[in-house]
Write a protein that holds these residues in place. Structure first.
Motif, short mmCIF file in Angstrom:
data_model
loop_
_atom_site.label_atom_id
_atom_site.label_comp_id
_atom_site.label_asym_id
_atom_site.label_seq_id
_atom_site.Cartn_x
_atom_site.Cartn_y
_atom_site.Cartn_z
N THR A 177 -49.25 22.17 -13.60
CA THR A 177 -49.31 20.76 -13.24
C THR A 177 -48.96 19.91 -14.45
O THR A 177 -49.50 20.13 -15.53
CB THR A 177 -50.73 20.38 -12.76
OG1 THR A 177 -51.13 21.26 -11.70
CG2 THR A 177 -50.79 18.94 -12.29
N GLU A 178 -48.05 18.98 -14.25
CA GLU A 178 -47.82 17.97 -15.29
C GLU A 178 -48.58 16.72 -14.89
O GLU A 178 -48.38 16.18 -13.80
CB GLU A 178 -46.35 17.66 -15.48
CG GLU A 178 -46.13 16.66 -16.60
CD GLU A 178 -44.67 16.45 -16.98
OE1 GLU A 178 -44.42 15.69 -17.94
OE2 GLU A 178 -43.80 17.02 -16.32
N LEU A 185 -47.81 14.08 -12.08
CA LEU A 185 -46.37 13.83 -12.07
C LEU A 185 -45.64 14.87 -11.22
O LEU A 185 -44.75 14.53 -10.46
CB LEU A 185 -45.82 13.81 -13.50
CG LEU A 185 -46.44 12.76 -14.43
CD1 LEU A 185 -45.84 12.87 -15.83
CD2 LEU A 185 -46.22 11.36 -13.87
N TRP A 186 -46.00 16.13 -11.39
CA TRP A 186 -45.49 17.19 -10.51
C TRP A 186 -46.39 18.41 -10.61
O TRP A 186 -47.15 18.55 -11.55
CB TRP A 186 -44.04 17.55 -10.81
CG TRP A 186 -43.70 17.97 -12.21
CD1 TRP A 186 -43.14 17.19 -13.18
CD2 TRP A 186 -43.89 19.26 -12.82
NE1 TRP A 186 -42.98 17.90 -14.35
CE2 TRP A 186 -43.42 19.18 -14.15
CE3 TRP A 186 -44.41 20.47 -12.37
CZ2 TRP A 186 -43.46 20.27 -15.02
CZ3 TRP A 186 -44.45 21.56 -13.24
CH2 TRP A 186 -43.97 21.45 -14.55
N ARG A 187 -46.28 19.28 -9.60
CA ARG A 187 -47.08 20.49 -9.56
C ARG A 187 -46.27 21.59 -8.89
O ARG A 187 -45.55 21.33 -7.92
CB ARG A 187 -48.39 20.25 -8.81
CG ARG A 187 -49.24 21.48 -8.57
CD ARG A 187 -50.57 21.11 -7.94
NE ARG A 187 -51.46 20.46 -8.90
CZ ARG A 187 -52.59 19.86 -8.57
NH1 ARG A 187 -52.96 19.78 -7.31
NH2 ARG A 187 -53.36 19.32 -9.50
N THR A 188 -46.37 22.80 -9.42
CA THR A 188 -45.63 23.91 -8.84
C THR A 188 -46.41 25.20 -9.00
O THR A 188 -47.23 25.33 -9.92
CB THR A 188 -44.24 24.05 -9.51
OG1 THR A 188 -43.45 25.01 -8.80
CG2 THR A 188 -44.36 24.50 -10.95
N ARG A 238 -38.88 19.76 -14.37
CA ARG A 238 -39.67 18.98 -13.42
C ARG A 238 -40.21 19.86 -12.30
O ARG A 238 -40.19 19.51 -11.12
CB ARG A 238 -38.87 17.81 -12.85
CG ARG A 238 -38.54 16.74 -13.88
CD ARG A 238 -38.03 15.48 -13.23
NE ARG A 238 -39.03 14.89 -12.34
CZ ARG A 238 -40.06 14.13 -12.73
NH1 ARG A 238 -40.22 13.86 -14.03
NH2 ARG A 238 -40.90 13.63 -11.85
N GLY A 239 -40.70 21.04 -12.67
CA GLY A 239 -41.32 21.94 -11.72
C GLY A 239 -40.37 22.88 -11.00
O GLY A 239 -40.82 23.76 -10.28
N HIS A 240 -39.07 22.72 -11.20
CA HIS A 240 -38.10 23.58 -10.53
C HIS A 240 -37.62 24.67 -11.49
O HIS A 240 -37.34 24.40 -12.66
CB HIS A 240 -36.91 22.76 -10.04
CG HIS A 240 -37.28 21.68 -9.07
ND1 HIS A 240 -37.66 21.94 -7.77
CD2 HIS A 240 -37.35 20.32 -9.20
CE1 HIS A 240 -37.95 20.82 -7.14
NE2 HIS A 240 -37.76 19.81 -7.99
#
Length: 286
Positions: A177-178, A185-188, A238-240
């Protein structure tokens, strides 16, 4: 990333001293800071070095009343849930008390108003605990608390200049998680991000790191490096997923900086590239 330079740490079993070439450790001073026994066992530490603006030194003469200031704040966390600042004069300020889950990861960074540097300025602190809670303290006060999927297992400052004061959290469920104090901001999920390479999946996150590498066009771009229980490191944008880097054993820790060609000058911090240093279970550095 097609070629990897490796350095192996000698364990000293053949009579060698067990040292890494060109790395020299000098212990110049040793001090013992006593912490109260009731706060529990120390489980995490972090340090913040603040420098920059000038302040007035009341002990100096008139000609030397304005000096360049540098101070170091140490943050200590324990398995009893304590988070405390240790100041340069040895005094302590407790940010969070007992009754909370064990703190597992800790991050300290210069406060947002660091331009107004003055003695006693308190750093911002991020603490991740065994219940998956991520707590942010600013100027000694808790200002936010969020929850991730599992116990926090990794924590790092985000170096992306477009998202200042954000940080990266890894947990034992494999989620990255950012976050920012104002939200996510984003999560993966790392195993999902690497679903096209089944052999690269793992369980809990062991380490995370924010880096800036040149993209295909030579432009410095922000990425996140993440390691799990498998023999690989994932590069995320960015999580990708962008790239899976195989290594010889599980990566236990990593950090960013300049380790090769570090004397090269650069005046543009926004476009400055970083490098990453990784350590794995087999005793190798990448």
């Amino acid at each position: 990333m097609t070629s990897t330079k490796r350095a192996r740490l000698d364990d000293g079993v053949n009579g060698d001293s067990g040292q890494l070439v060109s790395v020299e450790l000098k212990l110049q001073k040793e001090e013992a800071i006593e912490m109260p026994s009731e706060i529990g066992t120390i489980s995490a530490i972090a340090a913040c070095h603040q420098a920059g603006s000038r302040f007035e030194d009341t002990k100096s003469s008139a000609d030397d009343s304005v000096v360049q200031g540098v101070q170091t704040q140490i943050v200590v966390a324990t398995d009893a849930g304590y988070v405390a600042l240790v100041h340069e004069d040895g005094t302590r300020t407790v940010l969070d008390g007992s009754g909370n889950p064990a703190i597992q990861r800790l991050l300290a960074m210069a406060p947002s108003d660091a331009s107004a540097f003055r003695p006693g300025l308190i750093p911002d602190v991020v603490a991740g605990d065994s219940d998956g809670r991520v707590t942010v303290f600013t100027m000694g006060r808790m200002i936010s608390r969020s929850t991730v999927s599992a116990p926090v297992s990794a924590l790092a400052l985000d170096n992306n200049p477009n998202t200042p004061r954000s940080f990266i959290v890894g947990d034992m469920s494999g989620t990255i998680t950012e976050s920012h104090v104002q939200g996510i901001l984003w999560r993966t999920q790392l195993s999902t991000a690497a679903s096209d390479t089944p052999s690269a999946t793992g369980t809990g996150i062991t380490s995370v790191c924010s880096v800036r590498f040149a993209d295909d066009h030579g432009i410095p771009t922000s990425y996140v490096l993440a390691a799990s229980e498998g023999n690989h490191v994932q590069l995320l944008a960015r999580g990708h997923p962008v790239l899976t880097v195989p290594i010889s054993a599980r990566c236990n820790c990593m950090c960013s900086g300049r380790f090769i060609g570090r004397n090269e000058p650069s005046d543009d911090a926004q476009n400055k590239e970083t490098q990453a240093l990784l350590g794995d279970d087999s005793g190798r550095l990448y």
